[in-house]
Design a protein around this motif. Structure first.
Motif, PDB file in Angstrom:
ATOM      1  N   ARG A 179       2.906  -3.229 -12.937  1.00 26.61           N
ATOM      2  CA  ARG A 179       3.669  -4.463 -12.731  1.00 26.61           C
ATOM      3  C   ARG A 179       5.160  -4.145 -12.591  1.00 26.61           C
ATOM      4  NH1 ARG A 179       1.972  -7.026 -16.828  1.00 26.61           N
ATOM      5  NH2 ARG A 179       0.518  -8.504 -15.945  1.00 26.61           N
ATOM      6  N   GLU A 180       5.653  -3.282 -13.475  1.00 27.24           N
ATOM      7  CA  GLU A 180       7.080  -2.942 -13.466  1.00 27.24           C
ATOM      8  C   GLU A 180       7.474  -2.175 -12.204  1.00 27.24           C
ATOM      9  OE1 GLU A 180       9.515  -3.638 -15.492  1.00 27.24           O
ATOM     10  OE2 GLU A 180      11.034  -2.257 -14.709  1.00 27.24           O
ATOM     11  N   PHE A 181       6.707  -1.129 -11.892  1.00 24.78           N
ATOM     12  CA  PHE A 181       7.144  -0.226 -10.820  1.00 24.78           C
ATOM     13  C   PHE A 181       6.695  -0.676  -9.433  1.00 24.78           C
ATOM     14  CE2 PHE A 181       7.352   2.482 -14.643  1.00 24.78           C
ATOM     15  CZ  PHE A 181       8.707   2.742 -14.600  1.00 24.78           C
ATOM     16  N   MET A 182       5.951  -1.771  -9.376  1.00 24.45           N
ATOM     17  CA  MET A 182       5.664  -2.401  -8.077  1.00 24.45           C
ATOM     18  C   MET A 182       6.498  -3.670  -7.902  1.00 24.45           C
ATOM     19  SD  MET A 182       3.468  -0.693  -6.227  1.00 24.45           S
ATOM     20  CE  MET A 182       2.827  -1.917  -5.052  1.00 24.45           C
ATOM     21  N   SER A 183       7.456  -3.885  -8.788  1.00 21.90           N
ATOM     22  CA  SER A 183       8.186  -5.163  -8.765  1.00 21.90           C
ATOM     23  C   SER A 183       9.096  -5.305  -7.540  1.00 21.90           C
ATOM     24  CB  SER A 183       8.996  -5.347 -10.050  1.00 21.90           C
ATOM     25  OG  SER A 183       9.947  -4.312 -10.173  1.00 21.90           O
ATOM     26  N   ILE A 186       0.836  -1.212   0.000  1.00 23.61           N
ATOM     27  CA  ILE A 186       0.000   0.000   0.000  1.00 23.61           C
ATOM     28  C   ILE A 186       0.868   1.258   0.000  1.00 23.61           C
ATOM     29  CG2 ILE A 186      -1.602   1.346   1.426  1.00 23.61           C
ATOM     30  CD1 ILE A 186      -3.005  -1.301   2.133  1.00 23.61           C
ATOM     31  N   MET A 187       1.909   1.282   0.815  1.00 20.19           N
ATOM     32  CA  MET A 187       2.765   2.467   0.857  1.00 20.19           C
ATOM     33  C   MET A 187       3.456   2.669  -0.488  1.00 20.19           C
ATOM     34  SD  MET A 187       1.951   3.511   3.721  1.00 20.19           S
ATOM     35  CE  MET A 187       2.931   5.006   3.796  1.00 20.19           C
ATOM     36  N   SER A 188       3.887   1.572  -1.078  1.00 13.16           N
ATOM     37  CA  SER A 188       4.536   1.665  -2.380  1.00 13.16           C
ATOM     38  C   SER A 188       3.543   2.144  -3.435  1.00 13.16           C
ATOM     39  CB  SER A 188       5.088   0.279  -2.746  1.00 13.16           C
ATOM     40  OG  SER A 188       6.181   0.383  -3.593  1.00 13.16           O
ATOM     41  N   ALA A 189       2.306   1.658  -3.353  1.00 21.00           N
ATOM     42  CA  ALA A 189       1.279   2.041  -4.327  1.00 21.00           C
ATOM     43  C   ALA A 189       0.925   3.521  -4.211  1.00 21.00           C
ATOM     44  CB  ALA A 189       0.029   1.180  -4.121  1.00 21.00           C
ATOM     45  N   VAL A 190       0.862   4.022  -2.985  1.00 25.41           N
ATOM     46  CA  VAL A 190       0.577   5.455  -2.783  1.00 25.41           C
ATOM     47  C   VAL A 190       1.679   6.290  -3.437  1.00 25.41           C
ATOM     48  CG1 VAL A 190       0.442   7.269  -1.025  1.00 25.41           C
ATOM     49  CG2 VAL A 190      -0.812   5.134  -0.705  1.00 25.41           C
ATOM     50  N   SER A 191       2.909   5.866  -3.247  1.00 26.43           N
ATOM     51  CA  SER A 191       4.033   6.580  -3.845  1.00 26.43           C
ATOM     52  C   SER A 191       4.018   6.447  -5.366  1.00 26.43           C
ATOM     53  CB  SER A 191       5.341   6.032  -3.269  1.00 26.43           C
ATOM     54  OG  SER A 191       6.436   6.762  -3.741  1.00 26.43           O
ATOM     55  N   LEU A 192       3.655   5.271  -5.837  1.00 26.70           N
ATOM     56  CA  LEU A 192       3.595   5.023  -7.280  1.00 26.70           C
ATOM     57  C   LEU A 192       2.672   6.026  -7.969  1.00 26.70           C
ATOM     58  CD1 LEU A 192       4.385   2.720  -9.444  1.00 26.70           C
ATOM     59  CD2 LEU A 192       2.046   1.969  -9.085  1.00 26.70           C
ATOM     60  N   LEU A 193       1.517   6.270  -7.369  1.00 25.59           N
ATOM     61  CA  LEU A 193       0.591   7.236  -7.953  1.00 25.59           C
ATOM     62  C   LEU A 193       1.184   8.635  -7.969  1.00 25.59           C
ATOM     63  CD1 LEU A 193      -1.523   4.976  -8.002  1.00 25.59           C
ATOM     64  CD2 LEU A 193      -3.171   6.619  -7.142  1.00 25.59           C
ATOM     65  N   ALA A 194       1.839   8.997  -6.882  1.00 25.16           N
ATOM     66  CA  ALA A 194       2.459  10.323  -6.819  1.00 25.16           C
ATOM     67  C   ALA A 194       3.566  10.446  -7.864  1.00 25.16           C
ATOM     68  CB  ALA A 194       3.021  10.560  -5.419  1.00 25.16           C
ATOM     69  N   GLU A 195       4.200   9.332  -8.195  1.00 26.53           N
ATOM     70  CA  GLU A 195       5.267   9.331  -9.206  1.00 26.53           C
ATOM     71  C   GLU A 195       4.704   9.367 -10.619  1.00 26.53           C
ATOM     72  OE1 GLU A 195       7.379   5.709  -8.347  1.00 26.53           O
ATOM     73  OE2 GLU A 195       7.718   6.311  -6.273  1.00 26.53           O
ATOM     74  N   GLY A 196       3.386   9.178 -10.759  1.00 31.97           N
ATOM     75  CA  GLY A 196       2.765   9.157 -12.082  1.00 31.97           C
ATOM     76  C   GLY A 196       3.121   7.908 -12.871  1.00 31.97           C
ATOM     77  N   ARG A 197       3.291   6.780 -12.163  1.00 28.14           N
ATOM     78  CA  ARG A 197       3.738   5.572 -12.841  1.00 28.14           C
ATOM     79  C   ARG A 197       2.694   4.458 -12.806  1.00 28.14           C
ATOM     80  NH1 ARG A 197       9.886   5.560 -10.444  1.00 28.14           N
ATOM     81  NH2 ARG A 197      10.875   6.416 -12.297  1.00 28.14           N
ATOM     82  N   SER A 254      -7.238   5.133 -12.081  1.00 27.70           N
ATOM     83  CA  SER A 254      -8.160   5.498 -13.159  1.00 27.70           C
ATOM     84  C   SER A 254      -9.305   6.360 -12.667  1.00 27.70           C
ATOM     85  CB  SER A 254      -8.696   4.244 -13.847  1.00 27.70           C
ATOM     86  OG  SER A 254      -9.460   3.495 -12.926  1.00 27.70           O
ATOM     87  N   GLU A 255      -9.659   6.235 -11.400  1.00 32.86           N
ATOM     88  CA  GLU A 255     -10.754   7.057 -10.877  1.00 32.86           C
ATOM     89  C   GLU A 255     -10.285   8.451 -10.525  1.00 32.86           C
ATOM     90  OE1 GLU A 255     -12.483   4.924  -7.677  1.00 32.86           O
ATOM     91  OE2 GLU A 255     -13.675   3.635  -8.997  1.00 32.86           O
ATOM     92  N   GLY A 256      -8.968   8.635 -10.532  1.00 31.65           N
ATOM     93  CA  GLY A 256      -8.457   9.965 -10.206  1.00 31.65           C
ATOM     94  C   GLY A 256      -8.797  10.375  -8.804  1.00 31.65           C
ATOM     95  N   ASP A 257      -9.009   9.373  -7.928  1.00 30.85           N
ATOM     96  CA  ASP A 257      -9.257   9.685  -6.518  1.00 30.85           C
ATOM     97  C   ASP A 257      -8.106  10.518  -5.974  1.00 30.85           C
ATOM     98  OD1 ASP A 257     -11.558   8.333  -6.420  1.00 30.85           O
ATOM     99  OD2 ASP A 257     -10.817   6.614  -5.270  1.00 30.85           O
ATOM    100  N   ASP A 258      -8.396  11.344  -4.999  1.00 28.77           N
ATOM    101  CA  ASP A 258      -7.301  12.064  -4.354  1.00 28.77           C
ATOM    102  C   ASP A 258      -6.580  11.069  -3.458  1.00 28.77           C
ATOM    103  OD1 ASP A 258      -5.502  13.671  -3.225  1.00 28.77           O
ATOM    104  OD2 ASP A 258      -6.930  14.868  -2.067  1.00 28.77           O
ATOM    105  N   ALA A 259      -5.519  10.492  -4.006  1.00 26.24           N
ATOM    106  CA  ALA A 259      -4.768   9.476  -3.279  1.00 26.24           C
ATOM    107  C   ALA A 259      -3.505  10.064  -2.668  1.00 26.24           C
ATOM    108  CB  ALA A 259      -4.426   8.316  -4.197  1.00 26.24           C
ATOM    109  N   SER A 260      -3.446  11.400  -2.619  1.00 21.50           N
ATOM    110  CA  SER A 260      -2.270  12.009  -2.004  1.00 21.50           C
ATOM    111  C   SER A 260      -2.396  11.897  -0.501  1.00 21.50           C
ATOM    112  CB  SER A 260      -2.163  13.475  -2.428  1.00 21.50           C
ATOM    113  OG  SER A 260      -3.347  14.140  -2.078  1.00 21.50           O
ATOM    114  N   LEU A 261      -1.350  12.265   0.178  1.00 22.91           N
ATOM    115  CA  LEU A 261      -1.378  12.167   1.640  1.00 22.91           C
ATOM    116  C   LEU A 261      -1.992  13.410   2.237  1.00 22.91           C
ATOM    117  CD1 LEU A 261       2.127  10.655   2.168  1.00 22.91           C
ATOM    118  CD2 LEU A 261      -0.072   9.504   2.296  1.00 22.91           C
TER     119      LEU A 261
END
Ligand code: FES
Ligand code: FES
Length: 170
Positions: free
Chosen positions: A138-142, A119-130, A163-170
């Motif tokens: 798959r690649e950036f959560m490897s 989950i922490m990695s996924a939150v960061s992944l979204l902020a990274e735009g990846r 895809s929902e564009g939820d506000d997933a920022s902290l």
């Protein structure tokens, strides 16, 4: 007369103040203590998990100034001036973070041991735009291993939030 150097086992403890999830914590620790051990053993924040303790599994992932790091390879004393976020700091007044909610909806875990790191990695992944495609996720959560093989559901949860564009920022 020449002063004897302290041996590795005699290193003096250091005082550190860590900013974690918006609060300050003080601890007196061995300077070799990792951020993961400081969080778990000194601050009582056991969300970040110890899997490999070698930087290879991602179970210990936390955010430092919003960027994901593997806390088992970080020395706590070097993170005094950083804003650390652990999985315990994601919910907002008891309301799960959108990524936490998506993991629940998609049943993106079995034993749950890897889940805080995922989950922490996924939150960061979204902020990274990846998180723009299944392949990107798959690649950036490897770096986050799931021994239960919950990968399809983990990717589905991440893609939904992206895809929902939820506000997933902290
Ligand atoms: S416990 Fe840190 S990467 Fe595995
Ligand atoms: S849910 Fe068991 S290791 Fe990922």
């Amino acid at each position: 007369m020449r002063q004897e150097e302290p041996t590795a086992s005699e290193l003096p403890s250091v005082d550190v103040t860590l900013r974690v999830n918006g609060s300050s914590f003080h601890a007196r620790i061995d300077p070799r203590v990792t951020l993961l051990d400081a969080l778990r053993d000194h601050l009582g924040l056991t969300g970040a998990k110890k899997g490999c303790d070698q930087g290879a599994c991602g179970a210990c992932t936390v955010l430092a100034d919003g960027k994901r790091i593997v806390s088992c390879l970080a020395l706590a004393a070097q993170y005094e001036d950083r804003e650390i976020t652990t999985v315990e700091g994601l919910a907002d007044n008891g309301v799960p973070h959108p990524m936490q909610a998506a993991f629940t909806r998609h049943d993106a875990f079995q034993c749950g041991y890897c889940t805080p790191g995922q989950i922490m990695s996924a939150v960061s992944l979204l902020a990274e735009g990846r998180a723009g495609s299944e392949d990107d996720v798959r690649e950036f959560m490897s770096g986050n291993i799931c021994r239960c093989g919950a990968y399809p559901n983990i990717r589905a949860a991440i893609r939904e939030v992206a895809s929902e564009g939820d506000d997933a920022s902290l």
